[in-house]
Every structure is written in C-alpha cells, then in structure tokens.
Design an enzyme around this catalytic site. Structure first.
Site, PDB file in Angstrom:
ATOM      1  N   LYS A  16     -27.007  34.273 -72.371  1.00  0.00           N
ATOM      2  CA  LYS A  16     -26.332  35.501 -72.776  1.00  0.00           C
ATOM      3  C   LYS A  16     -25.477  35.951 -71.612  1.00  0.00           C
ATOM      4  O   LYS A  16     -25.982  36.117 -70.505  1.00  0.00           O
ATOM      5  CB  LYS A  16     -27.383  36.554 -73.135  1.00  0.00           C
ATOM      6  CG  LYS A  16     -26.795  37.735 -73.849  1.00  0.00           C
ATOM      7  CD  LYS A  16     -27.876  38.512 -74.577  1.00  0.00           C
ATOM      8  CE  LYS A  16     -27.394  39.891 -74.974  1.00  0.00           C
ATOM      9  NZ  LYS A  16     -26.060  39.941 -75.553  1.00  0.00           N
ATOM     10  N   GLY A  17     -24.180  36.090 -71.842  1.00  0.00           N
ATOM     11  CA  GLY A  17     -23.295  36.536 -70.770  1.00  0.00           C
ATOM     12  C   GLY A  17     -22.782  37.933 -71.072  1.00  0.00           C
ATOM     13  O   GLY A  17     -23.311  38.644 -71.926  1.00  0.00           O
ATOM     14  N   ALA A  18     -21.738  38.312 -70.350  1.00  0.00           N
ATOM     15  CA  ALA A  18     -21.185  39.656 -70.510  1.00  0.00           C
ATOM     16  C   ALA A  18     -20.567  39.837 -71.891  1.00  0.00           C
ATOM     17  O   ALA A  18     -20.617  40.921 -72.464  1.00  0.00           O
ATOM     18  CB  ALA A  18     -20.142  39.901 -69.435  1.00  0.00           C
ATOM     19  N   LEU A  50     -29.639  29.901 -75.739  1.00  0.00           N
ATOM     20  CA  LEU A  50     -29.252  29.146 -74.540  1.00  0.00           C
ATOM     21  C   LEU A  50     -28.821  30.053 -73.404  1.00  0.00           C
ATOM     22  O   LEU A  50     -29.023  29.744 -72.238  1.00  0.00           O
ATOM     23  CB  LEU A  50     -28.112  28.179 -74.875  1.00  0.00           C
ATOM     24  CG  LEU A  50     -28.465  27.031 -75.814  1.00  0.00           C
ATOM     25  CD1 LEU A  50     -27.223  26.235 -76.189  1.00  0.00           C
ATOM     26  CD2 LEU A  50     -29.501  26.119 -75.168  1.00  0.00           C
ATOM     27  N   ASP A  89     -12.808  31.560 -63.098  1.00  0.00           N
ATOM     28  CA  ASP A  89     -14.205  31.990 -63.193  1.00  0.00           C
ATOM     29  C   ASP A  89     -15.151  30.898 -62.707  1.00  0.00           C
ATOM     30  O   ASP A  89     -16.235  30.715 -63.266  1.00  0.00           O
ATOM     31  CB  ASP A  89     -14.530  32.407 -64.627  1.00  0.00           C
ATOM     32  CG  ASP A  89     -15.704  33.390 -64.678  1.00  0.00           C
ATOM     33  OD1 ASP A  89     -16.115  33.889 -63.615  1.00  0.00           O
ATOM     34  OD2 ASP A  89     -16.225  33.649 -65.787  1.00  0.00           O
ATOM     35  N   GLY A 146     -20.716  37.143 -74.615  1.00  0.00           N
ATOM     36  CA  GLY A 146     -21.228  36.362 -75.734  1.00  0.00           C
ATOM     37  C   GLY A 146     -22.697  36.015 -75.637  1.00  0.00           C
ATOM     38  O   GLY A 146     -23.319  36.141 -74.590  1.00  0.00           O
ATOM     39  N   VAL A 183     -25.113  32.705 -76.601  1.00  0.00           N
ATOM     40  CA  VAL A 183     -24.972  31.282 -76.935  1.00  0.00           C
ATOM     41  C   VAL A 183     -26.311  30.751 -77.441  1.00  0.00           C
ATOM     42  O   VAL A 183     -27.345  30.921 -76.780  1.00  0.00           O
ATOM     43  CB  VAL A 183     -24.472  30.466 -75.716  1.00  0.00           C
ATOM     44  CG1 VAL A 183     -24.236  29.019 -76.110  1.00  0.00           C
ATOM     45  CG2 VAL A 183     -23.198  31.067 -75.141  1.00  0.00           C
ATOM     46  N   LYS A 205     -21.355  29.788 -79.688  1.00  0.00           N
ATOM     47  CA  LYS A 205     -21.131  31.041 -78.938  1.00  0.00           C
ATOM     48  C   LYS A 205     -20.708  32.118 -79.923  1.00  0.00           C
ATOM     49  O   LYS A 205     -19.768  31.936 -80.697  1.00  0.00           O
ATOM     50  CB  LYS A 205     -20.077  30.828 -77.856  1.00  0.00           C
ATOM     51  CG  LYS A 205     -19.875  32.062 -76.981  1.00  0.00           C
ATOM     52  CD  LYS A 205     -19.207  31.708 -75.654  1.00  0.00           C
ATOM     53  CE  LYS A 205     -18.809  32.935 -74.869  1.00  0.00           C
ATOM     54  NZ  LYS A 205     -18.193  32.629 -73.579  1.00  0.00           N
TER      55      LYS A 205
HETATM   56  N1  ATP Z   1     -22.362  24.284 -74.434  1.00  0.00           N
HETATM   57  C1  ATP Z   1     -23.445  24.871 -73.899  1.00  0.00           C
HETATM   58  N2  ATP Z   1     -24.615  24.205 -73.814  1.00  0.00           N
HETATM   59  C2  ATP Z   1     -25.711  24.783 -73.256  1.00  0.00           C
HETATM   60  N3  ATP Z   1     -25.733  26.048 -72.770  1.00  0.00           N
HETATM   61  C3  ATP Z   1     -24.599  26.771 -72.844  1.00  0.00           C
HETATM   62  C4  ATP Z   1     -23.404  26.230 -73.408  1.00  0.00           C
HETATM   63  N4  ATP Z   1     -22.430  27.173 -73.325  1.00  0.00           N
HETATM   64  C5  ATP Z   1     -22.986  28.246 -72.737  1.00  0.00           C
HETATM   65  N5  ATP Z   1     -24.284  28.027 -72.446  1.00  0.00           N
HETATM   66  C6  ATP Z   1     -25.232  28.962 -71.797  1.00  0.00           C
HETATM   67  O1  ATP Z   1     -24.910  30.287 -72.175  1.00  0.00           O
HETATM   68  C7  ATP Z   1     -24.590  31.085 -71.023  1.00  0.00           C
HETATM   69  C8  ATP Z   1     -23.522  32.097 -71.400  1.00  0.00           C
HETATM   70  O2  ATP Z   1     -22.365  31.420 -71.832  1.00  0.00           O
HETATM   71  P1  ATP Z   1     -20.919  31.899 -71.404  1.00  0.00           P
HETATM   72  O3  ATP Z   1     -20.839  31.893 -69.904  1.00  0.00           O
HETATM   73  O4  ATP Z   1     -19.919  31.085 -72.137  1.00  0.00           O
HETATM   74  O5  ATP Z   1     -20.945  33.411 -71.955  1.00  0.00           O
HETATM   75  P2  ATP Z   1     -20.135  34.683 -71.494  1.00  0.00           P
HETATM   76  O6  ATP Z   1     -20.616  35.849 -72.276  1.00  0.00           O
HETATM   77  O7  ATP Z   1     -18.660  34.416 -71.610  1.00  0.00           O
HETATM   78  O8  ATP Z   1     -20.557  34.796 -69.970  1.00  0.00           O
HETATM   79  P3  ATP Z   1     -19.885  35.594 -68.758  1.00  0.00           P
HETATM   80  O9  ATP Z   1     -20.728  36.796 -68.530  1.00  0.00           O
HETATM   81  O10 ATP Z   1     -20.002  34.638 -67.570  1.00  0.00           O
HETATM   82  O11 ATP Z   1     -18.466  35.882 -69.137  1.00  0.00           O
HETATM   83  C9  ATP Z   1     -24.164  30.070 -69.963  1.00  0.00           C
HETATM   84  O12 ATP Z   1     -24.362  30.540 -68.654  1.00  0.00           O
HETATM   85  C10 ATP Z   1     -25.093  28.888 -70.285  1.00  0.00           C
HETATM   86  O13 ATP Z   1     -26.365  29.102 -69.700  1.00  0.00           O
END
Ligand code: ATP
Length: 402
Positions: free
Chosen positions: A29-31, A27, A153, A33, A35, A54
């Site tokens: 990939k962020g910095a 779904l 954020d 995690g 998902v 996640k």
């Molecule tokens: N519940 C969900 N349902 C569908 N897609 C999701 C869900 N949670 C997260 N995602 C997808 O995964 C992506 C990354 O999730 P998230 O922002 O929680 O990760 P992160 O690594 O903390 O990101 P960041 O770099 O913003 O800190 C989101 O931008 C979204 O596209």
C-alpha cells in the site's frame, strides 16, 4: 473445457472485469494505491497465472490524475517495440468504475530491494551484489531516458524482484516526460575521462565504526512530496517538486528546474544506502534533510574505492557536473566500478544473486479461488469495524496486513 491462464492472455487493450477478480494477498500500500495479488476466478480458476493489480481510489483528484498518468506511461513502455526487461509491462486495465481505477502488472514475487537489504548481514549488500542490481537499474533508467521519461522516484522500495531474480522498477506516477537534451555530447560515447580509483574495499569493518558515529533517525520516506506545480510533460526541464525526502536532489529543492540528472542523483543515494544501510543526507526533520542535501558532502567510511568514487560523482550538487549529465547512462556504464559488466547480456549471462523461493502454497493452497475475496468486498470489509481478535484466523485472513 481447459481454462486459459489469465495473465498470459491479457493485453494492454484488455478491459479487466473487476467483479471476476479475487484477491489472494495484499502486496503493498503506497501513498496513492493499493496493490493486490489477484487471479481471474473465471478464466483462471486454478490460480495458475495470478498477477498484481494496482487500485487507486478515485475520490482524490490528484491520485486519479497520477493514476491515469501512470497507466499512460506503462502503456508507452508496453507499446515500445524494444521493451526493456527491467521495466514493467501493462498487462491490462479496467474501465473506470465510479470508485476505482485499476490496472494489472506482472507479479514480482521477490519483494523489494529494501526488504532484501534488511535480510542481509549488517543490512548492507556486498559490492558484487550491488554491481548486479545497479547495472540493471542503470539499464532501466537509460531506457526511460531514451524514451524521454525522467523516473524521479528511484528508491529501494520501488525496485522489485521478479521471480527470475532480476529487477523491475515500479511506480511511475511521479515520472515526467521531457524533451531529449539538445547538447550533442549526450549522444556520444567518448570516455575521455576515466574516473577510475584503484583502492580496494575494506567496507564491512569500517561500517560498524561509521554507524556508531551517526545518529539514528526515524524513517519517513513513503510519501512523495506533493507537487508545487503539476507538470507531467513539457520541455527539457521540469519545475515540479516531487520525490521522497532523502532521495530528492538539490536542484529540485532549489526549484531550479531539473532534468534526467535527478535520476543519477537518486542512483547515488541508492548506492550509498545499499553500501552503508542508511541514506547520506538524512536529518532529524525534513528541513534538516533538505539542508543536508543542499550543503553537506556525503561521508564515506573506510578507504576510498571504485564504489565510493562512483557515489561521489553521482552526488555532485551541481547537476551539470554530475556523472550522467553530459552523455547520460553511457558515462555511468563506463565507470570503473562497472568494469567487466556485459551490458548487452545482463539477463542472459549473470545469475541473479537472490532467486525468490517459489511458494506455491501461498498462492493456491491457503487462499483458493473459493476463499479469495472480491475486490469490492475487500474494500467494503475495510469500512466495517474489525471482529474481536479471538474470532480472527490470521493465517487465512488477507486483511491482517491492513
Ligand atoms: N508488480 C508487483 N508485484 C509485487 N508487488 C508489487 C507490485 N507492484 C507494487 N507492489 C507492491 O506494492 C507497493 C506499493 O506499490 P506502488 O509503489 O506502485 O504504490 P504507490 O501508491 O504508487 O506508492 P508510493 O507511495 O511510493 O507512490 C510496492 O512498494 C510493492 O511492495
């Protein structure tokens, strides 16, 4: 024997068994995690209740700390007797393995607000669509602030659309716990000033001219800035340096200490981006962006309107003069732009402007319980060199996005 749907039987106390989960789709990939859309291959072999999982790699100490913090916040949101419909619930979490920390969230099938904006004509939302989304976001922030949580954020990528078309905020690893403000007027709803502005939008026409005047710069807004000093919880203010460059507030850049008003600043940036298709302070470098945030006033194309008035009042550099500082969300809800919004009936009365198409095939057709990858298998596969392209079948290969 009838199998029970998985996500509906999960509770925050459920200990997820990662070995039973199968990946249906990546779904995001962020910095910190990754998902996935997953299902439980034992209790939900028919893939009737997939959910978002996640996963955070434990090899980075800061990612691990942030992941634990995010779970803690999600647990607080889920335990709250008065749950907010625009905030996520923690469905379950896994016991920590040596490699990963993981937790389950309801799947938001509509993608995020950034993707949705790019699908619009001219890459901007109409004023009525903005009113719908902004009202729900204000409610979510209001709820967080009432719980003593500053989100920190807010950006379109963190605003997801549920299957119903309503929003859900995601990604709480940068949030922090603050004491509620002690100024008494924060708890009053006395709109002595009415920040109305009656002029109408002639928005789309002036947008094109406005854009031509502005230079295009590359997007660099995925990675949050690392903390100067870690402070997840504390007093009335936090001093940590967090956020995404274009959304970061002047008081955070100055290191003055900040409180809930940072979220109202970010709401101003978000509103501007929804209206113009670009953020107001973006420079060619991080340094220039920060200089703009500190020094530059936002530029507005076209005639002043209730919407530009709202943005202007949110993007006030001095947080104590910013809309929302004195009386929190109540001040924002009273703004003329939101006139007519039934705040108590948002989920019931308004029909969301966009309802995600339900693609059952996506979940149960191409990738089935048998063909789904195990979580560990997925990460193992990433470590091995890719096959030559001719051997790949992109349609069935959930690794293609990586
Ligand atoms: N519940 C969900 N349902 C569908 N897609 C999701 C869900 N949670 C997260 N995602 C997808 O995964 C992506 C990354 O999730 P998230 O922002 O929680 O990760 P992160 O690594 O903390 O990101 P960041 O770099 O913003 O800190 C989101 O931008 C979204 O596209």
């Amino acid at each position: 024997m009838e199998t029970r749907p998985s996500s509906s039987s999960l509770t925050p106390a459920t200990n997820l068994n990662l070995d039973r989960l199968k990946v249906l789709k990546l779904l995001g990939k962020g910095a910190t995690g990754t998902v996935f859309l997953v299902h439980d291959s034992v209790s939900d072999s028919s893939v009737s209740s997939p959910f978002a999982l996640k996963l955070v790699d434990k090899s980075s100490a800061s990612s691990l700390r942030r992941a634990r913090w995010e779970i803690q916040i999600l647990r607080r949101l889920s335990d709250d007797t008065n749950q907010n419909p625009f905030l996520p619930k923690l469905l379950a979490s896994s016991s920590e393995s040596s490699e990963f920390i993981a937790w389950a969230l309801p799947y938001c099938s509509g993608g995020d607000l950034n993707v949705l904006r790019h699908r619009q004509n001219d890459g901007v939302f109409s004023s009525s669509v903005m009113k719908f989304y902004l009202a729900e976001i204000v409610c979510a922030l209001d709820h967080l602030h009432t719980m003593g949580i500053a989100y920190r954020d807010l950006k379109p990528e963190n605003i997801l659309l549920q299957e119903s078309g309503h929003v859900t905020l995601t990604d709480f690893d940068l949030s922090c716990s603050l004491n509620k403000p002690t100024r008494p007027e924060f708890y009053l709803s006395d709109p002595e000033s009415d920040p109305n502005s009656e002029s109408k939008l002639s928005h789309k026409r002036s947008l094109r001219i406005f854009r031509q005047k502005k230079k295009k710069t590359k997007s660099a807004r995925v990675n949050p800035i690392t903390r100067r000093r870690l402070s997840f919880s504390g007093g009335e203010q936090s001093n940590s340096f967090v956020g995404t460059d274009e959304y970061i507030s002047p008081e955070v850049i100055r290191g003055d200490g900040h409180d809930f008003a940072v979220d109202w600043w970010a709401l101003g940036v978000l509103t501007y981006e929804m209206m113009y298709g670009e953020t107001p302070f973006k420079g060619r470098s991080k340094k220039e962006t920060f200089r703009n945030v500190l020094m530059k006033e936002p530029e507005f194309a076209g005639k002043p309107s209730e919407l530009t008035d709202l943005i202007r009042r949110l993007l006030v550099k001095d947080p104590t003069k910013r809309l929302g500082f004195r009386r929190g969300a109540a001040e924002i809800k009273e703004h003329a732009f939101f006139r007519g919004v039934r705040w108590d009936l948002l989920t019931e009365v308004l029909r969301p402007p966009f309802i995600p198409l339900r693609d059952d095939g996506e979940l149960t057709g191409k990738v089935t319980a048998e063909s789904g990858f195990g979580i560990k298998e997925y990460f193992e596969k990433l470590k091995t060199p890719p096959l030559p392209l001719s051997h790949e079948c992109p349609e069935n290969n959930p690794f293609v996005d990586f």
